[in-house]
Scaffold this motif. Structure first.
Motif, short mmCIF file in Angstrom:
data_model
loop_
_atom_site.label_atom_id
_atom_site.label_comp_id
_atom_site.label_asym_id
_atom_site.label_seq_id
_atom_site.Cartn_x
_atom_site.Cartn_y
_atom_site.Cartn_z
N LEU A 157 10.02 -22.02 -22.42
CA LEU A 157 9.88 -21.33 -23.71
C LEU A 157 8.75 -21.94 -24.53
O LEU A 157 7.96 -21.21 -25.15
N LYS A 158 8.66 -23.26 -24.54
CA LYS A 158 7.61 -23.93 -25.33
C LYS A 158 6.22 -23.63 -24.79
O LYS A 158 5.27 -23.46 -25.55
N ARG A 159 6.10 -23.56 -23.47
CA ARG A 159 4.77 -23.40 -22.87
C ARG A 159 4.34 -21.95 -22.78
O ARG A 159 3.17 -21.63 -22.98
N PHE A 160 5.30 -21.06 -22.47
CA PHE A 160 4.96 -19.64 -22.30
C PHE A 160 5.89 -18.77 -23.15
O PHE A 160 6.72 -18.03 -22.62
N PRO A 161 5.80 -18.84 -24.48
CA PRO A 161 6.77 -18.13 -25.33
C PRO A 161 6.79 -16.62 -25.14
O PRO A 161 7.86 -16.01 -25.14
N LEU A 162 5.63 -16.00 -24.98
CA LEU A 162 5.59 -14.55 -24.84
C LEU A 162 6.21 -14.11 -23.51
O LEU A 162 7.01 -13.17 -23.47
N ILE A 163 5.85 -14.78 -22.42
CA ILE A 163 6.41 -14.45 -21.11
C ILE A 163 7.92 -14.69 -21.12
O ILE A 163 8.70 -13.90 -20.58
N PHE A 164 8.34 -15.77 -21.77
CA PHE A 164 9.77 -16.07 -21.86
C PHE A 164 10.49 -14.96 -22.62
O PHE A 164 11.57 -14.53 -22.21
N ALA A 165 9.92 -14.50 -23.72
CA ALA A 165 10.55 -13.44 -24.52
C ALA A 165 10.70 -12.16 -23.71
O ALA A 165 11.75 -11.50 -23.77
N ILE A 166 9.69 -11.81 -22.94
CA ILE A 166 9.76 -10.61 -22.10
C ILE A 166 10.85 -10.76 -21.04
O ILE A 166 11.66 -9.85 -20.81
N GLY A 167 10.88 -11.94 -20.41
CA GLY A 167 11.89 -12.20 -19.39
C GLY A 167 13.30 -12.16 -19.98
O GLY A 167 14.23 -11.62 -19.37
N SER A 168 13.46 -12.73 -21.16
CA SER A 168 14.77 -12.73 -21.83
C SER A 168 15.21 -11.30 -22.15
O SER A 168 16.38 -10.94 -21.98
N LEU A 169 14.27 -10.47 -22.60
CA LEU A 169 14.58 -9.08 -22.92
C LEU A 169 14.99 -8.32 -21.67
O LEU A 169 15.96 -7.54 -21.69
N ILE A 170 14.30 -8.54 -20.57
CA ILE A 170 14.64 -7.86 -19.30
C ILE A 170 16.03 -8.30 -18.83
O ILE A 170 16.85 -7.48 -18.39
N LEU A 171 16.32 -9.60 -18.93
CA LEU A 171 17.62 -10.11 -18.52
C LEU A 171 18.73 -9.50 -19.38
O LEU A 171 19.79 -9.13 -18.87
#
Length: 371
Positions: A157-171
């Motif tokens: 999350l700290k390193r790739f916040p945007l990618i993490f947010a997209i992945g969290s939304l998909i999950l």
């Protein structure tokens, strides 16, 4: 890390609401958060817990490095799991004792009392493996999963916040499909779906991690964000109030349903998620001064102490829910004033237990960790 007194107060308020919400005939139950917002104390508890994880992670990592932060939350996951197991045993024993005294209670399933007496090792085993999550403690089960994932996921999350947010939304989107795949006594998976609730938890983590970086940017648009947040909160509140009005508000309820679709707490629907996030903006920005002043009052300080009690306070609120329920149901048909006295007793007992922990338990823990 400087304590945020409003955060502690809100955590305490969430625990009081959780306690009263699980006392079915409580006199004050009609005044808890769930009566005027589309979300309830569970969302508030999880979001604030995530926010605290973000704050603590940032503090520990700056001081001691990432490995130390990872170990801190791996150990915390064990502590939450231990609280789930110990709490489940004590709650079942308390229920068994009340039933033996002829004191009816409905806050929890009475079968736990039977299992703890007839098959204590089996009951302990299903608690320890989380195959069973007793009601009132089921939110701790999802909290174990979320905290255990933090050492792996917070660095991402700290390193790739945007990618993490997209992945969290998909999950979150596929959460209803994924949850039944978890081994569990319930074929539908955990009651609080971790694949759905992770989005709220890590939203809180992100708030704690990035608030100093992003809040100055967001404040430039505070008028717009406050308007949107107010509208979202009022939209959720209207859904709740209209449902309580009943038949006269049916046309309004049907119109609102065309917008939000359905409400599903256990998978965490989008309406509840957006409403709690909107409320967090309102509390943190336009109402920040009000919250600080409230937290400084005598009542606010008491709620702070409950909030700072952590897992100890949570377990106390669960056990007091069972006791309060039993006291209000026995004898039956009690008046409002007697139920109110039990409510006030339970709140004061929760406060006292929390203060005892802060005075004697928490300092002992700090000394042990420092050794």
């Amino acid at each position: 890390m400087n304590r945020l007194i409003a955060l502690d107060m809100l955590r305490g308020y969430a625990l009081v609401c959780i306690m009263l919400d699980h006392m079915p005939v409580s006199g004050l139950r009609g005044l808890t958060l769930a009566n005027f917002s589309i979300f309830d104390a569970a969302e508030l508890f999880v979001l604030l817990s995530g926010f605290l994880v973000g704050l603590v992670w940032q503090s520990v990592e700056r001081r001691d490095g990432m490995r130390k932060a990872q170990w801190r939350f791996a150990r915390r996951a064990f502590e939450v799991w231990r609280a789930l197991v110990v709490g489940g045993v004590v709650m079942a024993l308390l229920s068994a004792g009340l039933l033996a005294l002829g004191m009816k209670h409905t806050a929890i399933w009475n079968q736990y009392a039977v299992w703890i007496i007839e098959n204590p090792l089996g009951y302990l085993g299903v608690l320890a493996t989380m195959w069973l999550q007793p009601n009132l403690l089921d939110v701790l089960a999802v909290y174990v999963v979320l905290i255990a994932s933090a050492p792996l996921l917070v660095p991402v999350l700290k390193r790739f916040p945007l990618i993490f947010a997209i992945g969290s939304l998909i999950l979150w989107w596929f959460a209803p499909i994924l949850n039944p795949l978890l081994p569990n006594h319930n074929k539908n998976g955990l009651l609080f779906n971790p694949f759905g609730w992770q989005m709220l938890f890590f939203t809180g983590v992100a708030m704690g991690l990035f608030r100093q970086k992003f809040m100055p940017v967001l404040r430039r648009h505070s008028a717009l964000l406050t308007s949107l947040a107010t509208g979202m909160f009022l939209f959720g509140a209207t859904i709740v109030i209209a449902s309580k009005i009943g038949e006269p508000a049916l046309p309004l309820r049907q119109a609102l349903k065309q917008v939000y679709g359905s409400i599903d707490k256990w998978h965490l629907d989008g309406t509840r998620y957006l409403a709690i996030v909107a409320a967090s903006w309102l509390v943190a920005v336009p109402l920040a001064d009000v919250m600080e002043r409230l937290a400084s009052t005598r009542l606010g300080v008491g709620l702070q102490q409950i909030g700072r009690g952590g897992l100890w306070s949570f377990l106390a609120c669960v056990l007091l829910s069972v006791l309060g329920d039993a006291f209000q149901m026995n004898p039956p048909d009690q008046g409002f004033l007697r139920k109110l006295v039990v409510d006030l007793w339970a709140i004061l007992a929760l406060w006292w237990v929390s203060v005892m922990w802060l005075t004697y338990g928490a300092p002992w823990q700090k000394r042990r960790k420092a050794e």
